[in-house]
Design a protein around this motif. Structure first.
Motif, PDB file in Angstrom:
ATOM      1  N   GLY A 151       0.818  -1.204   0.000  1.00  0.00           N
ATOM      2  CA  GLY A 151       0.000   0.000   0.000  1.00  0.00           C
ATOM      3  C   GLY A 151       0.849   1.248   0.000  1.00  0.00           C
ATOM      4  O   GLY A 151       1.972   1.243  -0.515  1.00  0.00           O
ATOM      5  N   ALA A 152       0.345   2.306   0.590  1.00  0.00           N
ATOM      6  CA  ALA A 152       1.033   3.590   0.577  1.00  0.00           C
ATOM      7  C   ALA A 152       0.895   4.300   1.908  1.00  0.00           C
ATOM      8  O   ALA A 152      -0.169   4.278   2.534  1.00  0.00           O
ATOM      9  CB  ALA A 152       0.477   4.476  -0.541  1.00  0.00           C
ATOM     10  N   GLY A 153       1.995   4.911   2.376  1.00  0.00           N
ATOM     11  CA  GLY A 153       1.972   5.753   3.564  1.00  0.00           C
ATOM     12  C   GLY A 153       1.803   5.018   4.871  1.00  0.00           C
ATOM     13  O   GLY A 153       1.244   5.569   5.815  1.00  0.00           O
ATOM     14  N   ASN A 154       2.314   3.792   4.971  1.00  0.00           N
ATOM     15  CA  ASN A 154       2.191   3.020   6.215  1.00  0.00           C
ATOM     16  C   ASN A 154       3.495   3.070   7.013  1.00  0.00           C
ATOM     17  O   ASN A 154       4.590   3.104   6.443  1.00  0.00           O
ATOM     18  CB  ASN A 154       1.856   1.559   5.901  1.00  0.00           C
ATOM     19  CG  ASN A 154       0.538   1.418   5.171  1.00  0.00           C
ATOM     20  OD1 ASN A 154      -0.521   1.591   5.745  1.00  0.00           O
ATOM     21  ND2 ASN A 154       0.605   1.108   3.875  1.00  0.00           N
ATOM     22  N   ASP A 155       3.379   3.035   8.348  1.00  0.00           N
ATOM     23  CA  ASP A 155       4.533   2.976   9.248  1.00  0.00           C
ATOM     24  C   ASP A 155       4.366   1.770  10.174  1.00  0.00           C
ATOM     25  O   ASP A 155       3.345   1.659  10.857  1.00  0.00           O
ATOM     26  CB  ASP A 155       4.640   4.248  10.095  1.00  0.00           C
ATOM     27  CG  ASP A 155       4.907   5.487   9.256  1.00  0.00           C
ATOM     28  OD1 ASP A 155       5.671   5.376   8.290  1.00  0.00           O
ATOM     29  OD2 ASP A 155       4.334   6.542   9.568  1.00  0.00           O
ATOM     30  N   THR A 156       5.357   0.885  10.216  1.00  0.00           N
ATOM     31  CA  THR A 156       5.304  -0.279  11.098  1.00  0.00           C
ATOM     32  C   THR A 156       6.641  -0.460  11.804  1.00  0.00           C
ATOM     33  O   THR A 156       7.689  -0.101  11.266  1.00  0.00           O
ATOM     34  CB  THR A 156       4.969  -1.568  10.321  1.00  0.00           C
ATOM     35  OG1 THR A 156       6.006  -1.828   9.365  1.00  0.00           O
ATOM     36  CG2 THR A 156       3.642  -1.447   9.599  1.00  0.00           C
ATOM     37  N   ALA A 157       6.602  -1.036  13.007  1.00  0.00           N
ATOM     38  CA  ALA A 157       7.825  -1.265  13.765  1.00  0.00           C
ATOM     39  C   ALA A 157       7.658  -2.447  14.703  1.00  0.00           C
ATOM     40  O   ALA A 157       6.583  -2.653  15.273  1.00  0.00           O
ATOM     41  CB  ALA A 157       8.207  -0.020  14.555  1.00  0.00           C
ATOM     42  N   ASN A 158       8.718  -3.230  14.849  1.00  0.00           N
ATOM     43  CA  ASN A 158       8.827  -4.274  15.871  1.00  0.00           C
ATOM     44  C   ASN A 158      10.012  -3.913  16.753  1.00  0.00           C
ATOM     45  O   ASN A 158      11.131  -3.718  16.256  1.00  0.00           O
ATOM     46  CB  ASN A 158       9.061  -5.651  15.241  1.00  0.00           C
ATOM     47  CG  ASN A 158       7.858  -6.153  14.476  1.00  0.00           C
ATOM     48  OD1 ASN A 158       6.760  -6.178  15.000  1.00  0.00           O
ATOM     49  ND2 ASN A 158       8.050  -6.560  13.224  1.00  0.00           N
ATOM     50  N   ILE A 159       9.789  -3.797  18.060  1.00  0.00           N
ATOM     51  CA  ILE A 159      10.841  -3.409  18.989  1.00  0.00           C
ATOM     52  C   ILE A 159      10.893  -4.414  20.132  1.00  0.00           C
ATOM     53  O   ILE A 159       9.890  -4.655  20.803  1.00  0.00           O
ATOM     54  CB  ILE A 159      10.596  -1.991  19.549  1.00  0.00           C
ATOM     55  CG1 ILE A 159      10.545  -0.968  18.407  1.00  0.00           C
ATOM     56  CG2 ILE A 159      11.680  -1.608  20.544  1.00  0.00           C
ATOM     57  CD1 ILE A 159      10.174   0.429  18.854  1.00  0.00           C
ATOM     58  N   LEU A 160      12.062  -5.023  20.322  1.00  0.00           N
ATOM     59  CA  LEU A 160      12.246  -6.015  21.376  1.00  0.00           C
ATOM     60  C   LEU A 160      13.483  -5.661  22.190  1.00  0.00           C
ATOM     61  O   LEU A 160      14.572  -5.468  21.644  1.00  0.00           O
ATOM     62  CB  LEU A 160      12.417  -7.417  20.771  1.00  0.00           C
ATOM     63  CG  LEU A 160      12.778  -8.536  21.759  1.00  0.00           C
ATOM     64  CD1 LEU A 160      11.660  -8.757  22.777  1.00  0.00           C
ATOM     65  CD2 LEU A 160      13.095  -9.824  21.019  1.00  0.00           C
ATOM     66  N   GLY A 161      13.303  -5.558  23.524  1.00  0.00           N
ATOM     67  CA  GLY A 161      14.416  -5.304  24.413  1.00  0.00           C
ATOM     68  C   GLY A 161      14.534  -6.421  25.438  1.00  0.00           C
ATOM     69  O   GLY A 161      13.540  -6.839  26.035  1.00  0.00           O
ATOM     70  N   MET A 162      15.772  -6.921  25.636  1.00  0.00           N
ATOM     71  CA  MET A 162      15.995  -8.033  26.575  1.00  0.00           C
ATOM     72  C   MET A 162      17.141  -7.689  27.508  1.00  0.00           C
ATOM     73  O   MET A 162      18.143  -7.099  27.103  1.00  0.00           O
ATOM     74  CB  MET A 162      16.340  -9.319  25.812  1.00  0.00           C
ATOM     75  CG  MET A 162      15.239  -9.822  24.900  1.00  0.00           C
ATOM     76  SD  MET A 162      15.705 -11.358  24.044  1.00  0.00           S
ATOM     77  CE  MET A 162      16.979 -10.737  22.939  1.00  0.00           C
ATOM     78  N   ALA A 163      16.963  -8.060  28.787  1.00  0.00           N
ATOM     79  CA  ALA A 163      18.044  -7.908  29.774  1.00  0.00           C
ATOM     80  C   ALA A 163      18.215  -9.252  30.474  1.00  0.00           C
ATOM     81  O   ALA A 163      17.257  -9.817  30.997  1.00  0.00           O
ATOM     82  CB  ALA A 163      17.692  -6.823  30.772  1.00  0.00           C
ATOM     83  N   VAL A 164      19.436  -9.764  30.460  1.00  0.00           N
ATOM     84  CA  VAL A 164      19.714 -11.096  31.008  1.00  0.00           C
ATOM     85  C   VAL A 164      20.772 -10.986  32.100  1.00  0.00           C
ATOM     86  O   VAL A 164      21.776 -10.299  31.939  1.00  0.00           O
ATOM     87  CB  VAL A 164      20.202 -12.058  29.906  1.00  0.00           C
ATOM     88  CG1 VAL A 164      20.475 -13.433  30.484  1.00  0.00           C
ATOM     89  CG2 VAL A 164      19.174 -12.132  28.784  1.00  0.00           C
ATOM     90  N   HIS A 165      20.518 -11.653  33.244  1.00  0.00           N
ATOM     91  CA  HIS A 165      21.442 -11.661  34.371  1.00  0.00           C
ATOM     92  C   HIS A 165      22.521 -12.699  34.106  1.00  0.00           C
ATOM     93  O   HIS A 165      22.257 -13.904  34.028  1.00  0.00           O
ATOM     94  CB  HIS A 165      20.696 -11.976  35.668  1.00  0.00           C
ATOM     95  CG  HIS A 165      21.576 -11.950  36.867  1.00  0.00           C
ATOM     96  ND1 HIS A 165      21.198 -12.532  38.063  1.00  0.00           N
ATOM     97  CD2 HIS A 165      22.818 -11.433  37.077  1.00  0.00           C
ATOM     98  CE1 HIS A 165      22.166 -12.359  38.946  1.00  0.00           C
ATOM     99  NE2 HIS A 165      23.158 -11.699  38.367  1.00  0.00           N
ATOM    100  N   GLY A 166      23.754 -12.235  33.957  1.00  0.00           N
ATOM    101  CA  GLY A 166      24.857 -13.145  33.704  1.00  0.00           C
ATOM    102  C   GLY A 166      25.510 -13.628  34.975  1.00  0.00           C
ATOM    103  O   GLY A 166      25.154 -13.236  36.088  1.00  0.00           O
ATOM    104  N   THR A 167      26.537 -14.457  34.847  1.00  0.00           N
ATOM    105  CA  THR A 167      27.269 -14.992  35.991  1.00  0.00           C
ATOM    106  C   THR A 167      28.339 -13.997  36.407  1.00  0.00           C
ATOM    107  O   THR A 167      29.104 -13.499  35.572  1.00  0.00           O
ATOM    108  CB  THR A 167      27.956 -16.318  35.601  1.00  0.00           C
ATOM    109  OG1 THR A 167      26.939 -17.235  35.162  1.00  0.00           O
ATOM    110  CG2 THR A 167      28.703 -16.906  36.779  1.00  0.00           C
ATOM    111  N   PRO A 168      28.430 -13.643  37.678  1.00  0.00           N
ATOM    112  CA  PRO A 168      29.445 -12.671  38.137  1.00  0.00           C
ATOM    113  C   PRO A 168      30.846 -13.129  37.789  1.00  0.00           C
ATOM    114  O   PRO A 168      31.116 -14.325  37.743  1.00  0.00           O
ATOM    115  CB  PRO A 168      29.217 -12.639  39.653  1.00  0.00           C
ATOM    116  CG  PRO A 168      27.837 -13.136  39.846  1.00  0.00           C
ATOM    117  CD  PRO A 168      27.587 -14.132  38.747  1.00  0.00           C
TER     118      PRO A 168
END
Length: 207
Positions: A190-207
């Motif tokens: 089509g015409a004039g469309n705006d789309t977005a996928n946004i994914l944020g991840m935070a993972v606890h690692g080993t000290p």
């Protein structure tokens, strides 16, 4: 004087009037984007696809990853376009499809933008942090404030042409089967469309 007889198309004998109508339809503004066959089947790792058919389409796949004691990722996506205009000479027929065995059995992170048409904006964003400080609990307000900004101001327009036509998008049942991981998909026809996928991840690692 030019005389009008008949034209042979697709095995059919058509009078000039019928041929003229058929030819006018063929000259309509036609946009098709397709991923098919065994494209990227079995692929693994980072897969980023931008596919566009048409005019003034903007696409981006952005991925940021950080690891450390105070790991942090910032992604800022902005797109600005001005005074870009496309005038349609006929109806807009647009389609975007993923068919066959495309990406079947693939794994990892796959970000796909597929557009057919005019002045569409698409963005996929993945941000991941592996931090030793652990994961803090956040309410909805905090998550909204921390989201990755993405904007597309002043995008071009389709002008004053004929807005008639057909638009369709689709993913075949056989495509993407068995995919394992993160999959982001934007499909536009089509015409004039705006789309977005946004994914944020935070993972606890080993000290």
């Amino acid at each position: 004087m030019k005389r009008c007889g008949a034209w042979l198309m697709a095995g059919l004998l058509l009078p000039c009037a019928a041929f003229a109508d058929e030819y006018a339809g063929m000259l309509g503004y036609l946009n098709q984007s397709r991923i098919e066959g065994h494209a990227l089947a079995g692929a693994n790792g980072l897969i980023a696809i931008n596919q566009a058919a048409g005019d003034l389409n903007a696409q981006a796949n952005l991925i940021g990853m950080a690891q450390g004691g105070q790991a942090h990722v910032d992604i800022d996506a902005r797109s600005t376009s001005a005074r870009n205009t496309v005038l349609l000479d006929g109806p807009l027929h647009a389609s975007a499809h993923i068919d066959g065995q495309a990406l079947q059995g693939a794994s990892g992170i796959a970000t796909i933008n597929q557009a057919s048409g005019i002045a569409n904006t698409m963005v996929n964003i993945v941000s991941a942090t592996l931090a030793r400080e652990g994961i803090r609990e956040s309410d909805d307000a905090a998550l909204a404030a921390a989201r990755v900004p993405a904007s597309a101001g002043g995008q071009g327009s389709a002008g004053d042409g004929d807005a008639m036509g057909t638009r369709n998008v689709g993913v075949a049942a056989s495509a993407l089967q068995g995919f394992d991981g993160v999959l982001q998909l934007n499909q536009i026809a089509g015409a004039g469309n705006d789309t977005a996928n946004i994914l944020g991840m935070a993972v606890h690692g080993t000290p």
